[in-house]
Design a protein around this motif. Structure first.
Motif, PDB file in Angstrom:
ATOM      1  N   TYR B  33      24.043  -5.583  17.611  1.00 28.50           N
ATOM      2  CA  TYR B  33      23.487  -6.003  16.317  1.00 28.50           C
ATOM      3  C   TYR B  33      24.353  -7.110  15.713  1.00 28.50           C
ATOM      4  CZ  TYR B  33      22.088  -1.048  16.767  1.00 28.50           C
ATOM      5  OH  TYR B  33      21.639   0.167  17.223  1.00 28.50           O
ATOM      6  N   SER B  95      25.931   0.033  19.756  1.00 25.20           N
ATOM      7  CA  SER B  95      25.669   1.465  19.853  1.00 25.20           C
ATOM      8  C   SER B  95      25.202   1.797  21.260  1.00 25.20           C
ATOM      9  CB  SER B  95      24.631   1.909  18.818  1.00 25.20           C
ATOM     10  OG  SER B  95      23.366   1.329  19.081  1.00 25.20           O
ATOM     11  N   THR B 103      24.587   5.823  15.952  1.00 26.41           N
ATOM     12  CA  THR B 103      25.872   5.495  15.359  1.00 26.41           C
ATOM     13  C   THR B 103      26.287   4.109  15.818  1.00 26.41           C
ATOM     14  OG1 THR B 103      26.517   7.821  15.357  1.00 26.41           O
ATOM     15  CG2 THR B 103      28.271   6.187  15.110  1.00 26.41           C
ATOM     16  N   GLN B 104      26.494   3.217  14.879  1.00 25.49           N
ATOM     17  CA  GLN B 104      26.882   1.846  15.173  1.00 25.49           C
ATOM     18  C   GLN B 104      28.363   1.658  14.876  1.00 25.49           C
ATOM     19  OE1 GLN B 104      24.203  -1.021  13.389  1.00 25.49           O
ATOM     20  NE2 GLN B 104      22.443   0.324  13.706  1.00 25.49           N
ATOM     21  N   TYR B 105      29.031   0.958  15.781  1.00 20.45           N
ATOM     22  CA  TYR B 105      30.452   0.667  15.647  1.00 20.45           C
ATOM     23  C   TYR B 105      30.610  -0.832  15.435  1.00 20.45           C
ATOM     24  CZ  TYR B 105      30.856   5.399  17.365  1.00 20.45           C
ATOM     25  OH  TYR B 105      30.740   6.769  17.504  1.00 20.45           O
ATOM     26  N   PHE B 106      31.417  -1.178  14.432  1.00 16.56           N
ATOM     27  CA  PHE B 106      31.502  -2.560  13.986  1.00 16.56           C
ATOM     28  C   PHE B 106      32.777  -3.246  14.444  1.00 16.56           C
ATOM     29  CE2 PHE B 106      27.972  -3.208  11.042  1.00 16.56           C
ATOM     30  CZ  PHE B 106      27.494  -1.918  10.930  1.00 16.56           C
ATOM     31  N   GLY B 107      32.652  -4.545  14.665  1.00 19.52           N
ATOM     32  CA  GLY B 107      33.808  -5.390  14.906  1.00 19.52           C
ATOM     33  C   GLY B 107      34.440  -5.829  13.594  1.00 19.52           C
TER      34      GLY B 107
END
Lengths: 113, 115
Positions: B33, B95, B103-107
């Motif tokens: 994303y 994700s 669950t999305q993990y962000f930079g």
């Protein structure tokens, strides 16, 4: 369309005091709910999430949140705030159709010594 | 496990110039994303990829923004030409598949300033 409201733009608490950050969502069914924290100049870190089951969820850094279907709320709590908790907090929801994450406007937390 | 990587961290350009941002997701994450976060606001989804295909780009200003994920791994977001209102932090997230994929993990993001 789903939406997320965080009514408090800024909150200031004293170190050691308890904290509650409010989050309300608008969606026809039960969404998947998240709280993220963003420190200055950093990306978003996941604090906790709710998918189903026990409505009180525990997260990292001593945070917890409670899902209340009747109030369409998912408020974040911490019993004793530390100075390092000063940051911006975002509530977010995703529906299982498309996995699109919708964020609230955020609440900026300041901690007084 | 390495997190989501983004570069550059900061970029300053003049309006009408072009800029590109790069993102490498968490290994094995199929979904990627791009979000735009304007100062004082929550992130807004620009585009979502599943492997190398676009799932949702309804919020992407396609007259000036483009994104690609050619091999289904890393991705590039481009702005050409940039406008003053494009000043923001651009966040990449990833994700995995399955229910945990919600669950999305962000930079760390790229902060863009357009002068």
């Amino acid at each position: 369309a789903q939406s997320v409201t965080q009514p408090d733009i800024h909150i200031t608490v004293s170190e050691g005091a308890s904290l509650e950050l409010r989050c309300n969502y608008s969606y026809g069914a039960t969404p998947y709910l998240f709280w993220y924290v963003q420190s200055p100049g950093q990306g978003l870190q996941l604090l906790l999430k709710y998918f189903s089951g026990d409505t009180l969820v525990q997260g990292i850094k001593g945070f917890e949140a409670e899902f209340k279907r009747s109030q369409s709320s998912f408020n974040l709590r911490k019993p004793s705030v530390h100075w390092s908790d000063a940051a911006e907090y975002f509530c977010a929801v995703v529906t299982n159709a498309g996995n699109m994450l919708t964020f609230g406007g955020g609440t900026r937390l300041m901690v007084k010594p | 496990e390495a997190g989501v990587a983004q570069s550059p961290r900061y970029k300053i350009i003049e309006k009408r110039q072009s800029v590109a941002f790069w993102c490498n997701p968490i290994s094995g994450h199929a979904t990627l994303y791009w979000y735009q976060q304007i100062l004082g606001q929550g992130p807004k989804l620009l585009i979502q990829f599943q492997n190398n295909g676009v799932v949702d780009d309804s919020q992407l200003p396609k007259d000036r923004f483009s994104a690609e994920r050619l091999k289904g791994v890393d991705s590039t977001l481009k702005i050409q030409p940039a406008k003053l209102e494009d000043s923001a932090v651009y966040l990449c997230a990833s994700s995995s598949a399955g229910q945990g994929g919600f669950t999305q993990y962000f930079g760390p993001g790229t902060r863009l300033t357009v002068l």
